[in-house]
Design an enzyme around this catalytic site. Structure first.
Site, mmCIF file in Angstrom:
data_model
loop_
_atom_site.group_PDB
_atom_site.id
_atom_site.type_symbol
_atom_site.label_atom_id
_atom_site.label_comp_id
_atom_site.label_asym_id
_atom_site.label_seq_id
_atom_site.Cartn_x
_atom_site.Cartn_y
_atom_site.Cartn_z
ATOM 1 N N SER A 211 0.843 -1.184 0.000
ATOM 2 C CA SER A 211 0.000 0.000 0.000
ATOM 3 C C SER A 211 0.891 1.251 0.000
ATOM 4 O O SER A 211 1.737 1.392 -0.876
ATOM 5 C CB SER A 211 -0.977 -0.047 1.181
ATOM 6 N N ASP A 336 -8.470 -5.377 -4.637
ATOM 7 C CA ASP A 336 -7.836 -4.354 -3.799
ATOM 8 C C ASP A 336 -8.775 -3.181 -3.519
ATOM 9 O O ASP A 336 -8.660 -2.517 -2.491
ATOM 10 C CB ASP A 336 -6.583 -3.813 -4.508
ATOM 11 N N HIS A 455 -7.822 -5.550 -0.198
ATOM 12 C CA HIS A 455 -6.630 -4.776 0.152
ATOM 13 C C HIS A 455 -6.042 -5.307 1.464
ATOM 14 O O HIS A 455 -6.765 -5.551 2.425
ATOM 15 C CB HIS A 455 -7.007 -3.302 0.305
#
Length: 558
Positions: A211, A336, A455
């Site tokens: 991320s 995600d 995610h």
């Protein structure tokens, strides 16, 4: 029988006592001693927690070298994480004195030497995050122990400043910003200088992150300041080209923070901010707001890196020549965008509530705002092209997730992979898609049955949680975790994820501009686990078709 009773404890004792350990290690700043954890017959890992890699940083200043210490530093406790807002954003926690790192060194019968090194950067939107101690209850997500032991590599995790203290910027030399990126750079430089003393090969360093940590990895590759400090890089669900990773108008946020802390917004602003208490600055951070289809939450991540003319001399897309000799893996999780889009469109995650088609249109309109109605219409036509005349709720909801995944993560990552391959000299490029179903999906679970890897779902597998906490997982998850650790550590060792100490289920083909191949990672892998041109229709839509539309000045002004 009696002999066996005597022998068994003896064998176990030999196994634990014969496992090697580094003992006291000499670093540039002074001596450190960690803890040795026996892991079985002739296997152990030395763990060093809380080694300072820089001095306590001044407010809005680059990190400075640590002055050092006398005696032996007992590196047995995690340092505090960097000062940041709490989950509820009503208080702060952490410390200004937070530039520390942790090291895991695996040993067999002999003390290790010349091992590949993997340096980890956590995510958290550049606003929050840490790799110092438990992330949730008592679960320390970023423990390097499983990767280190299974892959026979040294793992290092580092702290870096986040939020206002890490990324506030005026967009000029007054407050240039990128303090958190400078912290990461200082940690990489420390590793390069010191890791040999821990049995690491300073000429074989891989940086990896997820991320905002994945975007950080990409920023570090593109900065001219890191030349020669690492050889390889892995970006998981985040690159420098993500829409949330670069702030193009940093002064606006800085003025808002100044007003909150009673500083003027004229030429006295910077001096006033510098003299403001760190906790006050932290609490003045822009809140992470709940999104809506018209104002997606990803647009609320307002503190991020900037083009400062120093760490980042130019827009990231123009800096890939700096990574020509860095081997690069970049990829995303198949859904995600689910975590974010389900916040923007709450009905999406609700099993008993329908999502109106209009919400998908509104989300696309927000993402194509500067192109006006033409951009939104074009995008909607593309995303709904496979729908029937009366699309099912699953079609509508899955499409909304695809929109979020593509815009926030997948398209920027594919663009970065293309740019890396196009500028590569000796550097190799690899692309992946993690398509494992979400552990939260299915009957009796919070997510719809069709939800794939969301995610941050990759983290538990990369860090070997299915081995560390076996009761929470099945054999399927242990298989997947084993594959990911094998690919990641082979890559750290050789620059090729399929070649190294660990066997892998499928050969991972290189990404080239011509072939555009990628690996589809899941627990059930076979010869059909490789693909080409990942979602190329939608990559083309976002990276080429929509940008080429004329800008809509009325929406741009607003």
């Amino acid at each position: 029988m009696e002999t066996l009773k005597i022998l068994l404890p003896l064998v176990f004792l030999l196994g634990t006592t014969s496992a090697a350990s580094l003992g006291v290690v000499q670093t540039v700043g002074g001596s450190v001693q960690g803890l040795n954890i026996p892991l079985g017959l002739f296997r152990s890992v030395d763990v060093f927690k809380g080694i300072p890699f820089a001095a306590k940083p001044g407010t809005f200043e680059k990190p400075r070298p640590h002055p050092g210490w006398s005696g032996v530093l007992k590196a047995t406790k995690f340092a505090p994480r960097c000062l940041q807002l709490s989950v509820l954003q009503t208080s702060s926690w952490g410390s200004e004195d937070c530039l520390y790192l942790n090291i895991w060194v695996p040993h067999g019968r002999h003390v290790s030497s010349n091992l590949p090194v993997m340096v980890w950067f956590y995510g958290g939107g550049f606003m929050v995050g840490g790799s110092m101690g438990p992330n949730f209850l008592n679960n320390f997500l970023y423990s390097g122990q499983e990767i280190s032991d299974r892959g026979d590599v040294i793992v290092v995790s580092v702290g870096y400043r986040v939020g206002t203290l890490g990324f506030l910027s005026t967009g000029d030399s007054g407050l240039p910003g990128n303090y958190g990126l400078w912290d990461q750079h200082a940690a990489i430089a420390w590793v390069h200088r010191n890791i040999h003393a821990f049995g690491g090969d300073q000429d074989n360093v891989t940086i990896f992150g997820e991320s905002a940590g994945g975007a950080s990895v990409n920023f570090q590759m593109l900065s001219p300041h890191n030349r020669g400090l690492f050889r390889r890089a892995i970006s998981q669900s985040g690159v420098a080209l993500c829409p949330w990773a670069l702030n193009r108008n940093p002064r606006k946020v800085t003025e808002e923070v100044a007003v909150k802390v009673d500083c003027p917004t004229d030429d006295r602003m910077v001096d006033c901010l510098r003299s403001t208490d760190a906790k006050t600055l932290c609490m003045a951070s822009p809140m992470i707001q709940q999104g809506s289809p018209d104002h997606p939450g990803v647009r609320n991540l307002l503190l991020s890196p900037v083009v400062d003319g120093d760490f980042l001399p130019d827009h990231p897309a123009n800096l890939f020549h700096n990574a020509a000799d860095v081997d690069f893996i970049a990829g995303v999780n198949i859904m995600d965008g689910h975590l974010f889009t389900a916040q923007d469109i709450p009905s999406l995650g609700n099993k008993s509530q329908d999502t109106p088609v209009q919400d998908v249109r509104r989300l696309l309109a927000a993402y194509t705002e500067e192109k006006g109605p033409a951009g939104a219409e074009l995008a909607f036509a593309e995303y709904s092209s496979s729908w029937t005349a009366t699309p099912s709720q699953e079609d509508i909801k899955r499409t909304a997730v695809d929109v979020g995944t593509d815009f926030i993560f997948l398209v920027p990552t594919q663009t970065a992979v293309h740019l890396h391959a196009a500028h590569a000299a000796s550097g190799r490029t690899f692309s992946y898609l993690l398509s494992e179903p979400s552990l939260m999906a299915g009957p009796g679970k919070p997510y719809h049955a069709w939800v794939g890897a969301d995610h941050a779902d990759d983290l538990q597998f990369v860090f070997g949680k299915p081995f560390a906490t076996p009761k929470a997982y099945t054999d399927r998850h242990r298989d997947l975790s084993g594959y990911m650790i094998a690919y990641w550590t082979n890559f750290a060792r050789t620059g090729d994820p399929s070649r190294g100490s660990l066997t892998v289920p499928v050969v991972w083909p290189r990404f080239t501009s011509a072939g555009q191949k990628f690996l589809d990672i899941s627990a059930k892998m076979n010869d059909s686990s490789t693909g080409q041109e990942m979602r190329s229709r939608f990559v083309h839509l976002w990276a080429s078709t929509i940008p080429s539309l004329p800008s809509n000045h009325s929406s741009a002004a607003h």
